[in-house]
Design a protein around this motif. Structure first.
Motif, PDB file in Angstrom:
ATOM      1  N   THR A  47       0.854  -1.183   0.000  1.00 44.03           N
ATOM      2  CA  THR A  47       0.000   0.000   0.000  1.00 44.03           C
ATOM      3  C   THR A  47       0.890   1.233   0.000  1.00 44.03           C
ATOM      4  OG1 THR A  47      -0.137   0.111   2.408  1.00 44.03           O
ATOM      5  CG2 THR A  47      -1.852  -1.149   1.279  1.00 44.03           C
ATOM      6  N   GLN A  48       0.396   2.295  -0.546  1.00 41.40           N
ATOM      7  CA  GLN A  48       1.139   3.552  -0.587  1.00 41.40           C
ATOM      8  C   GLN A  48       1.118   4.185   0.801  1.00 41.40           C
ATOM      9  OE1 GLN A  48       2.807   4.872  -3.204  1.00 41.40           O
ATOM     10  NE2 GLN A  48       3.492   6.518  -1.875  1.00 41.40           N
ATOM     11  N   PRO A  49       2.286   4.409   1.412  1.00 44.50           N
ATOM     12  CA  PRO A  49       2.281   5.052   2.728  1.00 44.50           C
ATOM     13  C   PRO A  49       1.792   6.495   2.624  1.00 44.50           C
ATOM     14  CG  PRO A  49       4.538   4.697   1.980  1.00 44.50           C
ATOM     15  CD  PRO A  49       3.634   4.077   0.966  1.00 44.50           C
ATOM     16  N   GLN A  50       1.057   6.901   3.617  1.00 45.24           N
ATOM     17  CA  GLN A  50       0.576   8.274   3.692  1.00 45.24           C
ATOM     18  C   GLN A  50       1.648   9.132   4.361  1.00 45.24           C
ATOM     19  OE1 GLN A  50      -2.529   9.144   2.211  1.00 45.24           O
ATOM     20  NE2 GLN A  50      -1.918   7.144   1.415  1.00 45.24           N
ATOM     21  N   SER A  51       1.419  10.421   4.413  1.00 43.44           N
ATOM     22  CA  SER A  51       2.382  11.352   4.995  1.00 43.44           C
ATOM     23  C   SER A  51       2.483  11.157   6.511  1.00 43.44           C
ATOM     24  CB  SER A  51       1.946  12.787   4.709  1.00 43.44           C
ATOM     25  OG  SER A  51       0.758  13.074   5.445  1.00 43.44           O
ATOM     26  N   PRO A  52       3.557  11.660   7.106  1.00 42.15           N
ATOM     27  CA  PRO A  52       3.658  11.602   8.566  1.00 42.15           C
ATOM     28  C   PRO A  52       2.473  12.285   9.254  1.00 42.15           C
ATOM     29  CG  PRO A  52       5.777  12.204   7.634  1.00 42.15           C
ATOM     30  CD  PRO A  52       4.771  12.211   6.504  1.00 42.15           C
ATOM     31  N   GLU A  53       1.996  13.370   8.669  1.00 39.01           N
ATOM     32  CA  GLU A  53       0.848  14.082   9.242  1.00 39.01           C
ATOM     33  C   GLU A  53      -0.416  13.225   9.213  1.00 39.01           C
ATOM     34  OE1 GLU A  53       4.005  16.657   8.024  1.00 39.01           O
ATOM     35  OE2 GLU A  53       2.805  15.390   6.726  1.00 39.01           O
ATOM     36  N   ALA A  54      -0.626  12.501   8.122  1.00 40.30           N
ATOM     37  CA  ALA A  54      -1.796  11.623   8.018  1.00 40.30           C
ATOM     38  C   ALA A  54      -1.708  10.488   9.031  1.00 40.30           C
ATOM     39  CB  ALA A  54      -1.925  11.064   6.606  1.00 40.30           C
ATOM     40  N   LEU A  55      -0.508   9.944   9.214  1.00 41.31           N
ATOM     41  CA  LEU A  55      -0.341   8.888  10.210  1.00 41.31           C
ATOM     42  C   LEU A  55      -0.628   9.424  11.603  1.00 41.31           C
ATOM     43  CD1 LEU A  55       0.455   6.051  11.156  1.00 41.31           C
ATOM     44  CD2 LEU A  55       2.832   6.872  11.231  1.00 41.31           C
ATOM     45  N   ARG A  56      -0.060  10.587  11.927  1.00 44.30           N
ATOM     46  CA  ARG A  56      -0.315  11.168  13.257  1.00 44.30           C
ATOM     47  C   ARG A  56      -1.801  11.376  13.483  1.00 44.30           C
ATOM     48  NH1 ARG A  56       4.642  13.833  12.332  1.00 44.30           N
ATOM     49  NH2 ARG A  56       3.647  15.663  11.440  1.00 44.30           N
ATOM     50  N   ALA A  57      -2.495  11.908  12.491  1.00 41.37           N
ATOM     51  CA  ALA A  57      -3.937  12.127  12.618  1.00 41.37           C
ATOM     52  C   ALA A  57      -4.677  10.802  12.775  1.00 41.37           C
ATOM     53  CB  ALA A  57      -4.464  12.898  11.406  1.00 41.37           C
ATOM     54  N   GLY A  58      -4.274   9.792  12.008  1.00 45.73           N
ATOM     55  CA  GLY A  58      -4.914   8.483  12.100  1.00 45.73           C
ATOM     56  C   GLY A  58      -4.703   7.840  13.461  1.00 45.73           C
ATOM     57  N   LEU A  59      -3.490   7.971  13.998  1.00 39.61           N
ATOM     58  CA  LEU A  59      -3.216   7.409  15.321  1.00 39.61           C
ATOM     59  C   LEU A  59      -3.990   8.158  16.398  1.00 39.61           C
ATOM     60  CD1 LEU A  59       0.621   6.718  15.076  1.00 39.61           C
ATOM     61  CD2 LEU A  59      -1.251   5.052  14.961  1.00 39.61           C
ATOM     62  N   LYS A  60      -4.025   9.473  16.291  1.00 35.60           N
ATOM     63  CA  LYS A  60      -4.779  10.263  17.275  1.00 35.60           C
ATOM     64  C   LYS A  60      -6.250   9.894  17.253  1.00 35.60           C
ATOM     65  CE  LYS A  60      -1.660  14.153  17.771  1.00 35.60           C
ATOM     66  NZ  LYS A  60      -1.473  15.595  17.686  1.00 35.60           N
ATOM     67  N   ALA A  61      -6.787   9.636  16.057  1.00 33.63           N
ATOM     68  CA  ALA A  61      -8.196   9.232  15.938  1.00 33.63           C
ATOM     69  C   ALA A  61      -8.445   7.895  16.631  1.00 33.63           C
ATOM     70  CB  ALA A  61      -8.598   9.150  14.463  1.00 33.63           C
ATOM     71  N   LEU A  62      -7.391   7.096  16.761  1.00 30.36           N
ATOM     72  CA  LEU A  62      -7.491   5.796  17.441  1.00 30.36           C
ATOM     73  C   LEU A  62      -7.131   5.895  18.924  1.00 30.36           C
ATOM     74  CD1 LEU A  62      -5.880   3.588  14.663  1.00 30.36           C
ATOM     75  CD2 LEU A  62      -8.292   3.693  15.289  1.00 30.36           C
ATOM     76  N   GLY A  63      -6.888   7.113  19.392  1.00 32.20           N
ATOM     77  CA  GLY A  63      -6.573   7.317  20.805  1.00 32.20           C
ATOM     78  C   GLY A  63      -5.118   7.108  21.157  1.00 32.20           C
ATOM     79  N   ILE A  64      -4.238   7.150  20.159  1.00 35.19           N
ATOM     80  CA  ILE A  64      -2.800   6.960  20.383  1.00 35.19           C
ATOM     81  C   ILE A  64      -2.101   8.296  20.181  1.00 35.19           C
ATOM     82  CG2 ILE A  64      -0.712   5.826  19.533  1.00 35.19           C
ATOM     83  CD1 ILE A  64      -2.571   3.529  18.587  1.00 35.19           C
ATOM     84  N   ASP A  65      -1.327   8.717  21.167  1.00 31.97           N
ATOM     85  CA  ASP A  65      -0.551   9.945  21.063  1.00 31.97           C
ATOM     86  C   ASP A  65       0.821   9.599  20.496  1.00 31.97           C
ATOM     87  OD1 ASP A  65       0.991  12.231  21.369  1.00 31.97           O
ATOM     88  OD2 ASP A  65       0.302  12.632  23.410  1.00 31.97           O
ATOM     89  N   PRO A  66       1.110  10.003  19.250  1.00 27.51           N
ATOM     90  CA  PRO A  66       2.387   9.648  18.636  1.00 27.51           C
ATOM     91  C   PRO A  66       3.602  10.173  19.396  1.00 27.51           C
ATOM     92  CG  PRO A  66       0.868  10.480  16.988  1.00 27.51           C
ATOM     93  CD  PRO A  66       0.244  10.724  18.330  1.00 27.51           C
TER      94      PRO A  66
END
Length: 90
Positions: A47-66
């Motif tokens: 899969t095409q990796p998303q940007s670091p910002e997209a990952l941070r947002a995705g993790l935060k949406a899952l309740g994980i603080d990067p």
């Protein structure tokens, strides 16, 4: 250029397959380590990796603080990331 929107399922899979909180650790993974692991996971899953910002947002949406977590790497992506980060280990 606008990035393709990733579903929460994409980041859910990454968390389920490449991260664990079952190990004791002095410090969790840094944002850079999380992104490196995510990149390895994306390549393994073709899969095409998303940007670091997209990952941070995705993790935060899952309740994980990067920037403040108690997570460790696990699975094939962890091995790939570690070997890619320290080729002298091969």
């Amino acid at each position: 250029m606008k990035e393709p929107k990733m579903t929460a399922n994409h980041f859910d899979r990454f968390v389920a397959e490449a991260l664990t909180s079952d190990r004791e650790t002095d410090a969790g993974l840094s944002p850079d380590e999380l992104y490196g692991l995510y990149t390895s996971w994306s390549l393994i899953n073709k899969t095409q990796p998303q940007s670091p910002e997209a990952l941070r947002a995705g993790l935060k949406a899952l309740g994980i603080d990067p920037g403040d977590n108690e997570l460790s790497m696990t699975g094939p992506a962890a091995a790939d990331y570690i070997l890619a980060s320290a080729p002298s280990l091969i």
